[in-house]
Design an enzyme around this catalytic site. Sequence first.
Site, PDB file in Angstrom:
ATOM      1  CB  ALA A  59      -1.063  -0.052   1.184  1.00 54.93           C
ATOM      2  CG  ASP A 122       4.231   2.616   4.966  1.00 57.22           C
ATOM      3  OD1 ASP A 122       4.262   2.957   3.600  1.00 57.22           O
ATOM      4  OD2 ASP A 122       4.770   3.366   5.432  1.00 57.22           O
ATOM      5  CB  CYS A 123       4.385   0.570  -0.273  1.00 58.70           C
ATOM      6  SG  CYS A 123       5.816   0.720  -1.982  1.00 58.70           S
ATOM      7  CG  PHE A 124       7.160   4.864   0.462  1.00 54.71           C
ATOM      8  CD1 PHE A 124       8.591   5.587   0.126  1.00 54.71           C
ATOM      9  CD2 PHE A 124       6.136   4.702  -0.245  1.00 54.71           C
ATOM     10  CE1 PHE A 124       8.217   5.909  -1.173  1.00 54.71           C
ATOM     11  CE2 PHE A 124       5.989   5.230  -1.535  1.00 54.71           C
ATOM     12  CZ  PHE A 124       7.268   5.772  -2.136  1.00 54.71           C
ATOM     13  CE  LYS A 139       9.807   1.905  -1.749  1.00 49.49           C
ATOM     14  NZ  LYS A 139       8.888   0.678  -1.566  1.00 49.49           N
TER      15      LYS A 139
END
Length: 234
Positions: A59, A122-124, A139
């Site tokens: 996400a 959380d993708c980051f 990131k």
Amino acid sequence: MSRDAVMLERASRPAIRFYGWSEPSISLGKHQQVSRAVHAARCCELGVRIVRRPTGGKAVLHGHDLTFSVALPLSLLPRDRTSVGASHCLIMGAVATALKQLGVTVRHGFDVPSVPSLSPADCFLHVSEADLAYEDGTKAAGGAQARSRSGLLQQVSIPLGSPRVPPNEVFVGPTAPIGNRLSGLDIEELQRCIAVHLARAIGGEMVEDAWSDDEEAAARERAAMFAVDTTAAL
């Protein structure tokens, strides 16, 4: 998201689309479960809309980032960059070169020490080998890819400033550090540099076409595919 899906379906030549978000939003990876990724009730309270991407991955919280999508025929990839991972690196490498041209140093994830994680939503919080990170490992840009038989779609998010809503209130589990590193960049110049270096990477030209009525209609027809029903997670 439906426009990006249309870009993939019609990836007969290289195309790029830059866009922003009118309100804080979360895009879920194609296979993510809402209840395991976000606090749906809190998202509703904060006015955070949720959509699903045509690409995979985790996400992403939007609204403070530059987002762009690239679609191109697989036949244009260099012979040593045809795999998903290698083509991901090719595209993100062009982003790294564009940022460097504007005075921002980043590096690929394979140069960043890995941090054990319990599969965060959380993708980051997760830096893959092809993603970009700052010197401290935070990131800087992330991307995800989808493919058809003849083309690919890469979606990329580059945070420009601080999130408009607290990530720890909308994501399930730990969240990435909040940064504000690119707020002073000229965004139009960044877009131009990204398009130029992507064109050089594939040995072609990136096209930013105006959308035809036919393409707009195709995107509207697919819009429901990417809507997310959060009521089941409330």
